[in-house]
Write an enzyme that holds these catalytic residues in place. Structure first.
Site, PDB file in Angstrom:
ATOM      1  N   THR A 109       1.710   3.806  16.896  1.00 58.58           N
ATOM      2  CA  THR A 109       2.357   3.551  15.958  1.00 58.58           C
ATOM      3  C   THR A 109       2.661   5.033  14.610  1.00 58.58           C
ATOM      4  O   THR A 109       2.834   5.722  14.668  1.00 58.58           O
ATOM      5  CB  THR A 109       1.040   2.650  14.835  1.00 58.58           C
ATOM      6  N   GLU A 125       1.519   4.381  11.932  1.00 57.19           N
ATOM      7  CA  GLU A 125       0.942   4.811  11.231  1.00 57.19           C
ATOM      8  C   GLU A 125       0.015   6.347  11.536  1.00 57.19           C
ATOM      9  O   GLU A 125      -0.408   6.271  10.962  1.00 57.19           O
ATOM     10  CB  GLU A 125      -0.085   3.626  11.382  1.00 57.19           C
ATOM     11  N   TYR A 177      -8.111   2.742  11.846  1.00 49.57           N
ATOM     12  CA  TYR A 177      -7.096   2.309  11.952  1.00 49.57           C
ATOM     13  C   TYR A 177      -5.735   3.507  12.988  1.00 49.57           C
ATOM     14  O   TYR A 177      -5.974   4.371  14.299  1.00 49.57           O
ATOM     15  CB  TYR A 177      -5.749   0.606  11.832  1.00 49.57           C
ATOM     16  N   LYS A 214      -5.659   5.277  16.411  1.00 49.00           N
ATOM     17  CA  LYS A 214      -4.689   4.871  17.385  1.00 49.00           C
ATOM     18  C   LYS A 214      -4.427   6.583  17.530  1.00 49.00           C
ATOM     19  O   LYS A 214      -3.340   6.935  18.750  1.00 49.00           O
ATOM     20  CB  LYS A 214      -3.852   3.834  16.455  1.00 49.00           C
TER      21      LYS A 214
HETATM   22  P1  NAP Z   1      -1.420  -8.718  17.179  1.00 46.56           P
HETATM   23  O1  NAP Z   1      -1.380  -9.454  17.046  1.00 46.56           O
HETATM   24  O2  NAP Z   1      -2.741  -8.519  16.051  1.00 46.56           O
HETATM   25  O3  NAP Z   1      -2.794  -8.422  19.167  1.00 46.56           O
HETATM   26  C1  NAP Z   1      -4.274  -7.722  19.149  1.00 46.56           C
HETATM   27  C2  NAP Z   1      -3.710  -8.387  20.444  1.00 46.56           C
HETATM   28  O4  NAP Z   1      -4.927  -7.217  20.908  1.00 46.56           O
HETATM   29  C3  NAP Z   1      -4.676  -9.835  20.623  1.00 46.56           C
HETATM   30  O5  NAP Z   1      -3.909 -10.758  22.202  1.00 46.56           O
HETATM   31  C4  NAP Z   1      -5.774  -9.617  20.275  1.00 46.56           C
HETATM   32  O6  NAP Z   1      -6.971 -10.619  21.209  1.00 46.56           O
HETATM   33  C5  NAP Z   1      -6.031  -8.472  21.195  1.00 46.56           C
HETATM   34  N1  NAP Z   1      -7.384  -7.740  21.366  1.00 46.56           N
HETATM   35  C6  NAP Z   1      -8.350  -6.989  20.068  1.00 46.56           C
HETATM   36  N2  NAP Z   1      -9.451  -6.935  20.181  1.00 46.56           N
HETATM   37  C7  NAP Z   1      -9.064  -6.989  21.791  1.00 46.56           C
HETATM   38  C8  NAP Z   1     -10.448  -6.238  22.184  1.00 46.56           C
HETATM   39  N3  NAP Z   1     -11.417  -5.791  21.967  1.00 46.56           N
HETATM   40  N4  NAP Z   1     -10.027  -6.496  23.945  1.00 46.56           N
HETATM   41  C9  NAP Z   1      -9.200  -6.860  24.372  1.00 46.56           C
HETATM   42  N5  NAP Z   1      -8.154  -7.484  23.510  1.00 46.56           N
HETATM   43  C10 NAP Z   1      -8.049  -7.835  22.367  1.00 46.56           C
HETATM   44  O7  NAP Z   1      -1.058  -7.225  17.437  1.00 46.56           O
HETATM   45  P2  NAP Z   1       0.660  -6.924  17.579  1.00 46.56           P
HETATM   46  O8  NAP Z   1       1.366  -7.183  16.654  1.00 46.56           O
HETATM   47  O9  NAP Z   1       1.038  -7.577  19.156  1.00 46.56           O
HETATM   48  O10 NAP Z   1       0.468  -5.451  18.404  1.00 46.56           O
HETATM   49  C11 NAP Z   1       0.467  -5.170  19.639  1.00 46.56           C
HETATM   50  C12 NAP Z   1      -0.215  -3.624  19.660  1.00 46.56           C
HETATM   51  O11 NAP Z   1       0.982  -2.832  19.161  1.00 46.56           O
HETATM   52  C13 NAP Z   1      -1.446  -3.318  18.774  1.00 46.56           C
HETATM   53  O12 NAP Z   1      -2.274  -1.790  19.295  1.00 46.56           O
HETATM   54  C14 NAP Z   1      -1.745  -2.479  18.030  1.00 46.56           C
HETATM   55  O13 NAP Z   1      -1.934  -2.345  16.732  1.00 46.56           O
HETATM   56  C15 NAP Z   1       0.502  -1.789  18.113  1.00 46.56           C
HETATM   57  N6  NAP Z   1       1.373  -1.770  16.916  1.00 46.56           N
HETATM   58  C16 NAP Z   1       2.117  -3.036  15.989  1.00 46.56           C
HETATM   59  C17 NAP Z   1       3.287  -2.968  15.912  1.00 46.56           C
HETATM   60  C18 NAP Z   1       3.186  -3.902  14.427  1.00 46.56           C
HETATM   61  O14 NAP Z   1       4.638  -4.172  13.828  1.00 46.56           O
HETATM   62  N7  NAP Z   1       3.492  -5.207  15.488  1.00 46.56           N
HETATM   63  C19 NAP Z   1       3.896  -1.911  15.321  1.00 46.56           C
HETATM   64  C20 NAP Z   1       2.719  -0.336  16.081  1.00 46.56           C
HETATM   65  C21 NAP Z   1       1.853  -0.666  17.084  1.00 46.56           C
HETATM   66  P3  NAP Z   1      -6.864 -11.930  20.485  1.00 46.56           P
HETATM   67  O15 NAP Z   1      -5.554 -13.063  20.030  1.00 46.56           O
HETATM   68  O16 NAP Z   1      -8.621 -12.713  20.997  1.00 46.56           O
HETATM   69  O17 NAP Z   1      -7.749 -11.856  18.610  1.00 46.56           O
HETATM   70  O1  G4F Z   2       1.991  -6.561   7.125  1.00 45.94           O
HETATM   71  P1  G4F Z   2       0.830  -4.423   7.044  1.00 45.94           P
HETATM   72  O2  G4F Z   2      -0.335  -5.255   6.718  1.00 45.94           O
HETATM   73  O3  G4F Z   2       1.568  -3.661   8.204  1.00 45.94           O
HETATM   74  P2  G4F Z   2       0.957  -2.237   8.059  1.00 45.94           P
HETATM   75  O4  G4F Z   2      -0.249  -1.463   7.035  1.00 45.94           O
HETATM   76  O5  G4F Z   2       2.029  -1.256   7.680  1.00 45.94           O
HETATM   77  O6  G4F Z   2       0.602  -2.430   9.575  1.00 45.94           O
HETATM   78  C1  G4F Z   2       1.517  -2.622  10.519  1.00 45.94           C
HETATM   79  O7  G4F Z   2       2.335  -2.059  11.312  1.00 45.94           O
HETATM   80  C2  G4F Z   2       1.785  -0.861  11.619  1.00 45.94           C
HETATM   81  C3  G4F Z   2       3.516   0.146  12.034  1.00 45.94           C
HETATM   82  O8  G4F Z   2       3.217   1.212  11.094  1.00 45.94           O
HETATM   83  C4  G4F Z   2       1.324  -1.166  13.065  1.00 45.94           C
HETATM   84  F1  G4F Z   2       0.692   0.108  13.674  1.00 45.94           F
HETATM   85  C5  G4F Z   2       0.061  -2.106  12.400  1.00 45.94           C
HETATM   86  O9  G4F Z   2      -0.865  -2.762  13.448  1.00 45.94           O
HETATM   87  C6  G4F Z   2       0.304  -3.186  11.747  1.00 45.94           C
HETATM   88  O10 G4F Z   2       0.992  -3.602  12.810  1.00 45.94           O
HETATM   89  O11 G4F Z   2       1.196  -4.375   5.593  1.00 45.94           O
HETATM   90  C7  G4F Z   2       2.424  -3.428   5.395  1.00 45.94           C
HETATM   91  C8  G4F Z   2       2.750  -2.585   3.829  1.00 45.94           C
HETATM   92  C9  G4F Z   2       1.579  -1.942   3.156  1.00 45.94           C
HETATM   93  O12 G4F Z   2       1.647  -1.075   3.063  1.00 45.94           O
HETATM   94  C10 G4F Z   2       0.406  -3.485   2.530  1.00 45.94           C
HETATM   95  O13 G4F Z   2      -0.485  -2.005   1.700  1.00 45.94           O
HETATM   96  O14 G4F Z   2       2.258  -4.114   2.863  1.00 45.94           O
HETATM   97  C11 G4F Z   2       1.668  -3.748   2.177  1.00 45.94           C
HETATM   98  N1  G4F Z   2       1.336  -4.852   1.433  1.00 45.94           N
HETATM   99  C12 G4F Z   2       1.158  -5.609  -0.051  1.00 45.94           C
HETATM  100  N2  G4F Z   2       0.239  -7.010  -0.199  1.00 45.94           N
HETATM  101  C13 G4F Z   2       0.022  -5.865   2.045  1.00 45.94           C
HETATM  102  C14 G4F Z   2      -0.420  -7.202   1.244  1.00 45.94           C
HETATM  103  N3  G4F Z   2      -0.348  -5.621   3.398  1.00 45.94           N
HETATM  104  C15 G4F Z   2      -1.547  -6.569   3.527  1.00 45.94           C
HETATM  105  N4  G4F Z   2      -1.630  -6.812   4.810  1.00 45.94           N
HETATM  106  N5  G4F Z   2      -1.320  -8.236   2.744  1.00 45.94           N
HETATM  107  C16 G4F Z   2      -0.458  -8.150   1.282  1.00 45.94           C
HETATM  108  O15 G4F Z   2      -1.232  -8.737   0.678  1.00 45.94           O
END
Ligand code: NAP
Ligand code: G4F
Length: 360
Positions: free
Chosen positions: A133, A135, A157, A161
């Site tokens: 990520t 992050e 987090y 990672k």
């Molecule tokens: P998400 O929607 O939060 O999905 C997370 C998945 O992990 C869900 O299927 C959840 O199951 C499962 N999970 C959580 N804890 C577990 C455990 N202990 N054992 C088995 N499964 C478990 O995340 P996403 O947005 O699809 O992201 C996918 C991956 O990419 C994550 O690793 C995230 O950290 C990483 N990532 C995401 C972003 C982004 O912007 N989306 C960016 C960079 C990296 P449940 O449905 O049961 O909760």
């Molecule tokens: O949508 P966010 O919670 O995503 P964040 O923290 O960037 O993390 C996501 O992206 C990462 C990749 O860079 C992944 F690795 C991670 O698993 C996840 O998918 O927040 C985005 C931004 C942050 O700066 C947060 O402080 O939005 C700001 N924010 C402002 N108001 C908020 C809010 N975030 C959330 N969740 N809720 C609010 O009300």
């Protein structure tokens, strides 16, 4: 022809569901690990499970990243060609409340999969993708972050990672395993979890429009992110494992917007005119003009966005933007969906779902 087998952890999440669809279209046999939950957690993949075309091509197994036995037994049985590790406690804000749990799942959970591949004697067969990520960059050390930018994680987090990133690299170097990190910047979609900021905004505004809520409460409006579309990005995860050698890749749009810009664009798409007032915790957005026939529940001067301290993190990542030149060059990748299209898709989806639930 022998079909390839993929195993996806986190298949019930946003990325897992899109990747499953993508791989099935590529004629893979897709296996997913889902964890036991007290209520249904498969809404993002039910349509795949119910599709007759995928009857003998899509399989779900109970498992948990914290239960190595469950991982080993599934991996031993399937002998997958590719494993995509998407499972995680993926919410940065929540990781401050649950640092231990987040570290167990994201760090030790990743190690558990790698060790299972090793113990099952599949090091030279199974390719491993780790969902790393942006992050990791946290307090940024370079204007645009690439594979060469120094990491500076700022949350439990991100530190969890970081361990996962390095243990993936360690298995690659120690055992010549095809193990790669995709360092993905934020990616969103109509399937995004409801507590991440983009989905919280599109869902919150939809609820306000249908009179179910009056106001959306947000945290840091000035945080900057590089937002792509999840559907675009899962193709990249696959491409990372099709590359001739294991490696680490940044995936990003190379464009950056603030949370406030995202809110503004949603209102613009809805053709509702708003105006911002105040500063810091007193900043608000009020409705200035709109079509009363289209939006019967709205009122002029209604305060639709307020700031709540609750949504600020103890340590904020203010500014992320990727440099994806390596992926563009070596994986021949270019993001297809821009932020305006993403907003349109997310807004349309949330409005439609709420409209349908109201007439039920
Ligand atoms: P998400 O929607 O939060 O999905 C997370 C998945 O992990 C869900 O299927 C959840 O199951 C499962 N999970 C959580 N804890 C577990 C455990 N202990 N054992 C088995 N499964 C478990 O995340 P996403 O947005 O699809 O992201 C996918 C991956 O990419 C994550 O690793 C995230 O950290 C990483 N990532 C995401 C972003 C982004 O912007 N989306 C960016 C960079 C990296 P449940 O449905 O049961 O909760
Ligand atoms: O949508 P966010 O919670 O995503 P964040 O923290 O960037 O993390 C996501 O992206 C990462 C990749 O860079 C992944 F690795 C991670 O698993 C996840 O998918 O927040 C985005 C931004 C942050 O700066 C947060 O402080 O939005 C700001 N924010 C402002 N108001 C908020 C809010 N975030 C959330 N969740 N809720 C609010 O009300």
């Amino acid at each position: 022809m022998k079909l390839k087998k993929a195993l996806i952890t986190g298949i019930t999440g946003q990325d897992g569901s899109y990747l499953a669809e993508f791989l099935l279209k590529k004629k893979y046999i897709v296996h997913g690990i889902k964890r036991k939950s007290s209520s249904f957690n498969t809404s993002r993949i039910d349509h795949i499970y119910e599709n007759k075309r995928y009857k003998n091509k899509f399989f779900l197994h109970y498992g948990d990243l914290l239960d190595p036995n469950s991982l080993t037994s599934v991996i031993k049985k399937i002998k997958p060609d590719e494993i995509y590790n998407f499972a995680a406690q993926s919410h940065v804000g929540v990781s401050f409340k649950l640092p231990n749990y987040t570290s167990q799942v994201n760090s030790i959970g990743t190690l558990n999969i790698l060790q299972s591949i090793y113990d099952c004697g599949l090091v030279s067969k199974t390719k491993f993708y780790q969902a790393s990520t942006s992050e990791l960059y946290g307090e940024i050390q370079e204007k645009k972050q690439s594979e060469n930018t120094k990491f500076y994680p700022k949350s439990p987090y991100a530190t969890s990672k970081l361990f996962a990133y390095w243990i993936t690299k360690n298995f690659r170097e120690s055992y010549k395993m095809f193990a790669s990190n995709g360092i993905l910047f934020n990616h969103e979609s109509p399937r995004r979890g409801e507590t991440f900021v983009t989905r919280k905004i599109t869902l919150g505004l939809s609820r306000i429009i249908f009179g179910l809520e009056n106001c959306l409460y947000l945290g840091n409006l000035y945080s900057l992110r590089d937002w792509g579309h999840a559907k675009d990005y899962v193709e990249m995860c696959w491409k990372v494992l099709q590359h001739k050698k294991p490696d680490d890749f940044v995936i990003a749009t190379e464009k950056q917007y603030s949370v406030k810009f995202f809110v503004d664009q949603c209102f613009k798409y809805l053709r509702i005119k708003i105006k911002w007032f105040g500063k810091n915790l007193n900043e608000t957005a009020k409705i200035i003009d709109f079509d009363k026939n289209q939006y019967p529940f709205l009122k002029k001067n209604m305060t639709v966005v307020k700031i709540s301290k609750k949504y600020f993190r103890p340590n904020e990542v203010n500014n992320l933007i990727g440099n994806a030149s390596k992926a563009k060059k070596l994986l021949k990748w270019k993001p297809k969906i821009d932020i305006r299209h993403l907003i349109k898709e997310m807004m349309d989806n949330d409005l439609e779902n709420i409209r349908k639930s109201k007439i039920k």
